[in-house]
Write an enzyme that holds these catalytic residues in place. Structure first.
Site, PDB file in Angstrom:
ATOM      1  N   TYR A 149      10.838  -3.769   7.556  1.00  0.00           N
ATOM      2  CA  TYR A 149      10.286  -4.234   8.899  1.00  0.00           C
ATOM      3  C   TYR A 149      10.610  -5.650   9.208  1.00  0.00           C
ATOM      4  O   TYR A 149      10.834  -6.073  10.449  1.00  0.00           O
ATOM      5  CB  TYR A 149       9.048  -3.605   9.274  1.00  0.00           C
ATOM      6  CG  TYR A 149       8.677  -2.091   8.986  1.00  0.00           C
ATOM      7  CD1 TYR A 149       9.126  -1.253   9.819  1.00  0.00           C
ATOM      8  CD2 TYR A 149       8.446  -1.269   7.936  1.00  0.00           C
ATOM      9  CE1 TYR A 149       8.908   0.297   9.733  1.00  0.00           C
ATOM     10  CE2 TYR A 149       8.348  -0.239   7.565  1.00  0.00           C
ATOM     11  CZ  TYR A 149       8.779   0.635   8.591  1.00  0.00           C
ATOM     12  OH  TYR A 149       8.556   2.186   8.595  1.00  0.00           O
ATOM     13  N   ASN A 173      11.787   5.917  18.046  1.00  0.00           N
ATOM     14  CA  ASN A 173      13.272   6.134  18.130  1.00  0.00           C
ATOM     15  C   ASN A 173      13.639   7.496  18.416  1.00  0.00           C
ATOM     16  O   ASN A 173      13.127   8.576  17.577  1.00  0.00           O
ATOM     17  CB  ASN A 173      13.877   5.754  16.601  1.00  0.00           C
ATOM     18  CG  ASN A 173      15.281   5.758  16.330  1.00  0.00           C
ATOM     19  OD1 ASN A 173      16.011   6.292  17.286  1.00  0.00           O
ATOM     20  ND2 ASN A 173      15.633   6.237  15.100  1.00  0.00           N
ATOM     21  N   CYS A 231      16.374   5.303  11.023  1.00  0.00           N
ATOM     22  CA  CYS A 231      15.073   4.744  10.864  1.00  0.00           C
ATOM     23  C   CYS A 231      14.469   5.006   9.414  1.00  0.00           C
ATOM     24  O   CYS A 231      13.422   4.346   9.013  1.00  0.00           O
ATOM     25  CB  CYS A 231      13.963   5.312  11.847  1.00  0.00           C
ATOM     26  SG  CYS A 231      13.652   6.702  12.496  1.00  0.00           S
ATOM     27  N   HIS A 232      14.938   5.840   8.936  1.00  0.00           N
ATOM     28  CA  HIS A 232      14.465   6.357   7.457  1.00  0.00           C
ATOM     29  C   HIS A 232      14.861   5.162   6.603  1.00  0.00           C
ATOM     30  O   HIS A 232      14.505   5.068   5.353  1.00  0.00           O
ATOM     31  CB  HIS A 232      14.939   7.859   7.006  1.00  0.00           C
ATOM     32  CG  HIS A 232      16.640   7.748   6.883  1.00  0.00           C
ATOM     33  ND1 HIS A 232      17.392   8.108   7.990  1.00  0.00           N
ATOM     34  CD2 HIS A 232      17.348   7.817   5.980  1.00  0.00           C
ATOM     35  CE1 HIS A 232      18.394   8.110   7.817  1.00  0.00           C
ATOM     36  NE2 HIS A 232      18.765   7.734   6.578  1.00  0.00           N
ATOM     37  N   GLU A 253      21.337   9.831   0.266  1.00  0.00           N
ATOM     38  CA  GLU A 253      22.497   8.781   0.648  1.00  0.00           C
ATOM     39  C   GLU A 253      22.214   7.780  -0.454  1.00  0.00           C
ATOM     40  O   GLU A 253      23.076   6.937  -0.539  1.00  0.00           O
ATOM     41  CB  GLU A 253      21.578   7.924   1.826  1.00  0.00           C
ATOM     42  CG  GLU A 253      21.765   8.627   3.114  1.00  0.00           C
ATOM     43  CD  GLU A 253      21.239   7.751   4.023  1.00  0.00           C
ATOM     44  OE1 GLU A 253      20.856   6.634   4.006  1.00  0.00           O
ATOM     45  OE2 GLU A 253      21.283   8.370   5.438  1.00  0.00           O
TER      46      GLU A 253
END
Length: 169
Positions: free
Chosen positions: A103, A126, A134-135, A161
């Site tokens: 962040y 979001n 945002c993850h 991912e």
């Protein structure tokens, strides 16, 4: 406004789109009705998908199967959010698959050092999770924090991912 849903390997993703672009996506829900209901509560009943969202649906299905999918060309209806939130969402959208940002790093990137909490609020608002990933935003020490779909969903997405701790900056 088109309101539809797409079945993925993680569940049903609700999609709301206007002529200007994607208005909102939901994180996966257990049923098509649940995915649509959240959007209809915010945007009204909407119109049925006339096929214009077929490409987006195919990309979402591929993404949730674990395939590398690029959403960068997808137009977003950005009428929502403050100027700061829009800058944060744009910076978040640019985080590559397999990487994360803290962040604080995002706050610095958008020209507001020390605004890590405000970045967190932008993530909470979001409207396009997955497309604006945002993850991929984590605590300063790499810990998983705050995610509308829950930390287990955030963990699953990052594992899918293949994010390694060394990819965090």
């Amino acid at each position: 406004m088109i309101i539809t849903a797409c079945e993925t390997a993680f569940g049903w993703v609700g999609i709301a789109a206007s002529e200007a672009g994607l208005v909102e996506l939901t994180l996966p829900e257990p049923t098509e009705a649940a995915a649509r209901q959240r959007l209809q509560e915010r945007h009204g009943p909407g119109q049925a998908d006339d096929g214009r969202l077929a490409s987006l649906k195919a990309r979402l299905q591929a993404y949730f199967r674990g395939e590398a999918v690029d959403f960068a060309d997808l137009p977003l209806d950005t009428h929502q959010g403050t100027e700061f939130q829009q800058r944060v969402w744009a910076a978040t959208r640019a985080i590559p698959r397999g990487q994360t940002r803290s962040y604080g790093a995002l706050a610095q990137e958008v020209g507001s050092p020390g605004a890590a909490r405000a970045v967190g609020q932008a993530m909470a608002r979001n409207p396009w999770p997955i497309v604006v990933p945002c993850h991929r935003v984590v605590g300063h020490d790499g810990r998983l924090t705050g995610f509308g779909g829950g930390l287990e969903m955030k963990r699953r997405l990052l594992e899918m991912e293949r994010v390694s701790e060394s990819a965090t900056r």
